[in-house]
Write an enzyme that holds these catalytic residues in place. Structure first.
Site, PDB file in Angstrom:
ATOM      1  NE  ARG A  85      -3.485   2.318   2.770  1.00 56.61           N
ATOM      2  CZ  ARG A  85      -3.278   3.281   3.671  1.00 56.61           C
ATOM      3  NH1 ARG A  85      -2.285   3.202   4.527  1.00 56.61           N
ATOM      4  NH2 ARG A  85      -4.071   4.327   3.717  1.00 56.61           N
ATOM      5  CD  GLU A 174      -4.956   7.830   9.519  1.00 58.58           C
ATOM      6  OE1 GLU A 174      -4.479   8.896   9.949  1.00 58.58           O
ATOM      7  OE2 GLU A 174      -4.635   6.719   9.967  1.00 58.58           O
ATOM      8  CG  ASN A 303      -5.224   3.557   8.488  1.00 59.87           C
ATOM      9  OD1 ASN A 303      -5.323   2.541   7.803  1.00 59.87           O
ATOM     10  ND2 ASN A 303      -4.721   4.693   8.014  1.00 59.87           N
ATOM     11  CE1 TYR A 305      -0.092   2.977  13.420  1.00 56.57           C
ATOM     12  CE2 TYR A 305      -2.014   4.134  12.589  1.00 56.57           C
ATOM     13  CZ  TYR A 305      -0.780   3.553  12.374  1.00 56.57           C
ATOM     14  OH  TYR A 305      -0.241   3.536  11.118  1.00 56.57           O
TER      15      TYR A 305
HETATM   16  C1  FCB Z   1      -1.405   7.435  10.562  1.00 54.72           C
HETATM   17  C2  FCB Z   1      -0.934   7.908   9.212  1.00 54.72           C
HETATM   18  C3  FCB Z   1       0.407   7.369   8.797  1.00 54.72           C
HETATM   19  C4  FCB Z   1       1.366   7.273   9.955  1.00 54.72           C
HETATM   20  C5  FCB Z   1       0.736   6.606  11.141  1.00 54.72           C
HETATM   21  C6  FCB Z   1       1.642   6.449  12.325  1.00 54.72           C
HETATM   22  O1  FCB Z   1      -2.305   8.334  11.095  1.00 54.72           O
HETATM   23  O2  FCB Z   1      -1.867   7.564   8.227  1.00 54.72           O
HETATM   24  O3  FCB Z   1       0.889   8.159   7.748  1.00 54.72           O
HETATM   25  O4  FCB Z   1       1.877   8.507  10.253  1.00 54.72           O
HETATM   26  O5  FCB Z   1      -0.410   7.307  11.523  1.00 54.72           O
END
Ligand code: FCB
Length: 463
Positions: A85, A174, A303, A305
């Protein structure tokens, strides 16, 4: 043991056609800002503005991926990736954000795509990972409706050239970050701090997504799949009070429903419009826009985290990325381990967002288009021992596996990131790669997590 694969064959297995990927983004890895007629983007301007980026770093060289892409594709092949990607830098295709395509820019991405295909790696192309041509920002950026129209023209140019060999297309990465970090908190380019403008920007980004989806449909072969990637938040209350529940509603509204509702239900959340009424009357939304934004897509990228825990409390100091949320406080989960970003680690948040989308919206195919972590990596003579990253990835992949077992159509997983890279406002201070980059020499060294990921891919499962 599976003798053929040479790895332990017990533990969760993924579907045969599961997509194992890694992700990057143009400005974070490419460098070569002036090559082949590229124009400046808002990230060039922002990074070159003193005080914006840790240590004054810029993306001028980054991981030099523009020049080293062939080596990097070879590295991906050694890892066994089934997909890569990456994002296209809009100002390489249209240096000023409008007009005919710059052939040299398209040629570069064609070479990258052909190199991937020659190695059996599926290209997954993102059209916008935040590097808006500076000229478009100068005429209003995402605050201007015209930027959405320009984006669709750009999408058509790239789609017409690469549609015959790129099967997976993502319009935006995003949009929450592009709108609210870019135009409300100003932590990201273009660094504006106007919450009403950020809401406008969010709408124009979604309109851009819808228009680009239609433009792509017109030029892609019928098999071409179109998606958008959202950074969905797992928002939970830090207390049992009704005030905390209300804080959850507000943050969930801005982080999730502001994007999911127009995409899949065809309207903006009424409560978010009411909460922000003192900032804007939302007259930038024309009734027909919602039909455009809800143009059917084939896949949703997620996405994820870190979890989001909220309560009521004093305002965030300085400009906030959360319009009209002055009394919302973000809380660190008690006893949570954190990454080098200070982000709490909790794979159950991924479970939360995946199930939420599946249960509350149209059950469409999903992919985890980014997941990963930064840690204080140290390069030694024999590589990088990054057990914490391995644990992070394993925990989140277990959740992915559980979701598939629960019947959710989750088709792939992309590690963020293939390489250490320019982490936006943090510059090179934060390393997310499974492959270490020495920025002085551009040497790539596999971290332990890269070896681990290669084994996961080989056995198509966890140990
Ligand atoms: C996301 C982004 C990516 C990277 C990660 C850690 O928000 O899409 O580019 O910076 O965080």
């Amino acid at each position: 043991m599976n003798a053929a694969r040479g790895v332990n064959d017990q533990g969760p297995r993924f579907p045969e056609d599961f997509v194992w990927g890694a992700a990057t983004a143009a400005y974070q890895v490419e460098g070569s800002p002036d090559a082949d007629g590229r124009g400046p983007s808002i990230w060039d301007t922002f990074a070159h503005t003193p005080g914006r980026i840790t240590n004054g770093d810029t993306g001028d060289v980054a991981a030099d991926h523009y020049r080293l892409f062939r080596d990097d594709v070879a590295l991906m092949a050694d890892l066994g990736l089934s997909a890569y990607r990456f994002s296209v830098s809009w100002p390489r295709i249209q240096p000023g954000g409008k007009g005919p395509a710059n052939p040299a820019g398209l040629d570069h991405y064609e070479r990258l795509v052909d190199e991937l295909l020659a190695r059996g790696i599926t290209p997954m192309l993102t059209l916008y990972h935040w590097d808006l041509p500076q000229e478009l920002e100068d005429s209003g950026g995402w605050g201007a409706r015209d930027t959405a129209v320009r984006f669709a023209e750009y999408a058509e140019l790239v789609g017409a050239r690469l549609g015959d060999r790129v099967p997976l297309w993502t319009t935006l990465n995003e949009p929450w970050c592009a709108a609210f970090l870019g135009y409300a908190s100003g932590e990201h380019a273009p660094g504006r701090t106007d919450p009403a403008l950020a809401l406008r920007a969010a709408h124009h980004l979604m309109l851009a997504h819808g228009l680009a989806t239609q433009a792509l449909r017109a030029v892609l072969p019928p098999s071409g799949q179109v998606s958008v990637t959202l950074n969905l938040a797992a928002v939970l209350p830090a207390a049992t009070s009704s005030a905390a529940t209300n804080a959850v509603r507000r943050i969930d509204g801005l982080a999730n429903r502001l994007f999911l509702d127009p995409l899949f239900v065809g309207h903006y959340p009424v409560d978010v419009q009411q909460d922000t009424a003192r900032l804007t009357d939302w007259s930038f939304v024309r009734p027909e826009d919602l039909d455009v934004i809800s143009t059917p897509i084939d896949l949703l990228g997620i996405n994820y985290y870190s979890p989001t825990l909220v309560d009521v409390g004093p305002a965030i100091e300085g400009p906030s990325p959360w319009p009209a949320c002055e009394n919302v406080r973000f809380v660190q989960p008690p006893n949570a381990r954190t990454t080098a970003m200070g982000w709490a680690i909790d794979a159950q948040g991924l479970r939360n967002v995946v199930h939420r989308v599946h249960e509350q919206y149209h059950p469409l195919p999903l992919m985890i288009t980014e997941n990963g972590a930064a840690f204080e990596d140290e390069l030694g003579v024999d590589g990088v021992r990054d057990d914490e990253r391995i644990a992070y990835l394993r925990d989140h992949l277990e959740v992915v596996h559980e979701a598939i077992t629960a019947g959710i159509d989750l088709r792939g997983y992309f590690v963020w990131s293939l390489l250490d890279n320019f982490e936006w406002a943090y510059g090179y201070a934060k390393r997310f790669g499974i492959v270490h980059v020495d920025y002085a020499t551009q040497a790539r060294v596999w971290k332990d997590s890269a070896h681990w990921y290669r084994d996961v891919i080989r056995r198509n499962g966890l140990e």
